[in-house]
Enzyme design. Structure first.
Site, mmCIF file in Angstrom:
data_model
loop_
_atom_site.group_PDB
_atom_site.id
_atom_site.type_symbol
_atom_site.label_atom_id
_atom_site.label_comp_id
_atom_site.label_asym_id
_atom_site.label_seq_id
_atom_site.Cartn_x
_atom_site.Cartn_y
_atom_site.Cartn_z
ATOM 1 N N TYR A 47 0.800 -1.168 0.114
ATOM 2 C CA TYR A 47 0.044 0.014 -0.176
ATOM 3 C C TYR A 47 0.960 1.173 -0.187
ATOM 4 O O TYR A 47 0.359 2.412 0.184
ATOM 5 C CB TYR A 47 -1.076 -0.022 1.153
ATOM 6 C CG TYR A 47 -2.093 -0.794 0.964
ATOM 7 C CD1 TYR A 47 -2.172 -2.187 0.638
ATOM 8 C CD2 TYR A 47 -3.642 -0.221 0.977
ATOM 9 C CE1 TYR A 47 -3.283 -2.865 0.515
ATOM 10 C CE2 TYR A 47 -4.690 -1.010 0.787
ATOM 11 C CZ TYR A 47 -4.401 -2.099 0.742
ATOM 12 O OH TYR A 47 -5.671 -3.263 0.347
ATOM 13 N N LYS B 185 4.818 -14.559 3.685
ATOM 14 C CA LYS B 185 4.997 -15.528 2.718
ATOM 15 C C LYS B 185 6.452 -15.371 2.516
ATOM 16 O O LYS B 185 7.154 -15.278 1.500
ATOM 17 C CB LYS B 185 4.315 -14.824 1.433
ATOM 18 C CG LYS B 185 4.137 -15.866 0.402
ATOM 19 C CD LYS B 185 3.519 -16.928 0.211
ATOM 20 C CE LYS B 185 3.529 -17.878 -0.896
ATOM 21 N NZ LYS B 185 3.072 -19.325 -0.687
ATOM 22 N N ASP C 83 -1.114 -18.177 2.116
ATOM 23 C CA ASP C 83 -2.048 -19.041 1.588
ATOM 24 C C ASP C 83 -2.810 -20.096 2.191
ATOM 25 O O ASP C 83 -3.926 -20.479 2.327
ATOM 26 C CB ASP C 83 -1.419 -19.644 0.256
ATOM 27 C CG ASP C 83 0.081 -20.106 0.694
ATOM 28 O OD1 ASP C 83 0.690 -19.658 1.705
ATOM 29 O OD2 ASP C 83 0.739 -20.796 -0.355
ATOM 30 N N ASP D 238 -11.493 -9.402 4.840
ATOM 31 C CA ASP D 238 -12.573 -9.609 4.260
ATOM 32 C C ASP D 238 -13.211 -11.064 4.306
ATOM 33 O O ASP D 238 -14.408 -11.152 4.535
ATOM 34 C CB ASP D 238 -12.401 -9.100 2.816
ATOM 35 C CG ASP D 238 -12.728 -7.629 2.507
ATOM 36 O OD1 ASP D 238 -12.699 -6.788 3.166
ATOM 37 O OD2 ASP D 238 -13.473 -7.451 1.300
ATOM 38 N N ASP E 59 -5.501 -7.050 4.530
ATOM 39 C CA ASP E 59 -6.845 -6.565 3.773
ATOM 40 C C ASP E 59 -7.608 -7.661 3.352
ATOM 41 O O ASP E 59 -8.741 -7.844 3.423
ATOM 42 C CB ASP E 59 -6.441 -5.623 2.641
ATOM 43 C CG ASP E 59 -7.675 -4.752 2.187
ATOM 44 O OD1 ASP E 59 -8.751 -4.702 2.853
ATOM 45 O OD2 ASP E 59 -7.556 -4.368 1.226
#
Ligand code: NAD
Length: 342
Positions: A131, A177, A210, A238, A234
């Site tokens: 971001y 990751k 993942d 959700d 983010d």
């Protein structure tokens, strides 16, 4: 009479004005049943400002935010063309150094969820990562985005997340990751592990992003605090919101050392604009988090209780929860319930 809190209110775009109106009415109900006051100051921000001001966050609004104690922000539409104004949320997070994005996700009474007994909080680094907004088209058809991760920002958000875990079920999972993003997530992992040493009573585990996405569906009840970088947080918040029932129930706080901005996890859902159909609860619970942040614990607890009672009764439910009540009906019912609580 107790303290007066100065609150900047940005109503937003799309469904923003509808859900903000509902949240403001609930705040007014909470205030009338308590001994503090709220000085609500409305200001312009969002996609609808661009044509008039050339920006989605006018200077007058920034000046007003600086004079307030906290901001209640409705969701806003963000243009996607290169060169267009950056997201208002991202700008405010950076301007006020709101380094922790705190997004609780829990199961609610009488709301169908993928699994029972979910009670987790996603804590997302909120000022950098993907971001950072540093992107280039280095040659036609070749784009690069910089994923900036600093030790300082990671330590700051990790400290917040461990303190939160200490107050909850004392379990923190950090999501990365590192097998692919060895340098940037290496910095993140090192900072988390350094912070973990200060909190020996918090059990710490790590998981690849993942696998975290998969486990949020398979065994979401196993998570307590999830700490991660900006984009991963983010996406996962959700997902966690939908696993617990609806994005329309997911609230969020953006916390810094001296300011806080409170907004739902969801966006401006443009296709529902003006339809009086979406769920205002995410925005109302964001206002509840704001009151808690401002030290108005009793009023915040009342709002939470009113929401839980209403959902449990199940008579007033918006379409996302399988009902046919309007945004306004749900907002008014929660406000009335707040007023009636002892
Ligand atoms: P969105 O969250 O606005 O909507 C996705 C879907 O979620 C909706 O179509 C709807 O089905 C559901 N939904 C969202 N809010 C709901 C509510 N209160 N009640 C019931 N259902 C609800 O995501 P999007 O469509 O990807 O984004 C739309 C715009 O919002 C974009 O311009 C995006 O940039 C912006 N956005 C802003 C913020 C913010 O202001 N912080 C956050 C996310 C997205």
């Amino acid at each position: 009479m107790g303290k007066t809190h100065k609150i900047a209110v940005l109503t937003g775009d799309g469904i923003g004005p509808e859900v903000t109106e509902a949240a403001v009415n609930v705040l007014k109900a909470a205030k009338s049943a308590s001994d503090f006051d709220l000085d609500l100051q409305y200001a312009e921000a969002g996609f609808h400002c661009i044509a008039e001001y050339g920006t989605n966050l006018p200077e007058d609004t920034v000046a007003l935010l600086k004079r307030t104690d906290a901001c209640l922000k409705g969701p806003m539409t963000t243009p996607e063309e290169p060169g267009a104004p950056v997201s208002v949320a991202v700008k405010i997070r950076k301007l006020f150094n709101l380094f922790a994005n705190v997004r609780p996700c829990r199961t609610f009474p009488n709301v169908e969820a993928l699994k029972p007994n979910i009670d987790l909080v996603v804590v997302r680094e909120n000022t950098e990562g993907l971001y950072s907004g540093v992107e280039y088209e280095v040659s036609p058809g070749v784009g690069i985005a910089l994923r900036i991760i600093t030790r300082e920002a990671c330590l700051r958000v990790a400290e917040y997340a461990f303190k939160l875990a200490e107050k909850r079920r004392k379990h923190l999972t950090y999501v990365h990751k590192g097998n692919i993003l060895r340098v940037t997530d290496g910095v993140f992992k090192d900072a988390v592990l350094e912070t973990a040493r200060k909190y020996p009573d918090v059990a710490t585990a790590d998981i690849h992003v993942d696998a975290a996405a998969m486990h949020l569906i398979k065994k979401p009840e196993s998570f307590d605090v999830l700490l991660t970088t900006n984009l991963f947080g983010d996406v996962l918040s959700d997902e966690a919101a939908q696993v617990t029932g609806s994005l329309g129930l997911a609230a969020g706080a953006n916390i810094g050392d001296s300011y806080g901005m409170f907004e739902p996890v969801h966006g401006s859902a443009p296709k529902y604009t003006g339809m009086n159909r979406v769920n205002p609860t995410a925005m109302i619970l964001s206002a509840q988090m704001m009151l808690e942040h401002l030290g108005e614990k009793k009023a915040a607890t009342k709002i939470e209780k009113a929401v839980l009672e209403l959902l449990k009764e199940g008579k007033i439910r918006t379409a996302d929860l399988g009902g046919s009540s309007t945004t306004r009906e749900m907002g008014v019912a929660i406000a009335e319930r707040v007023k009636s609580l002892p």
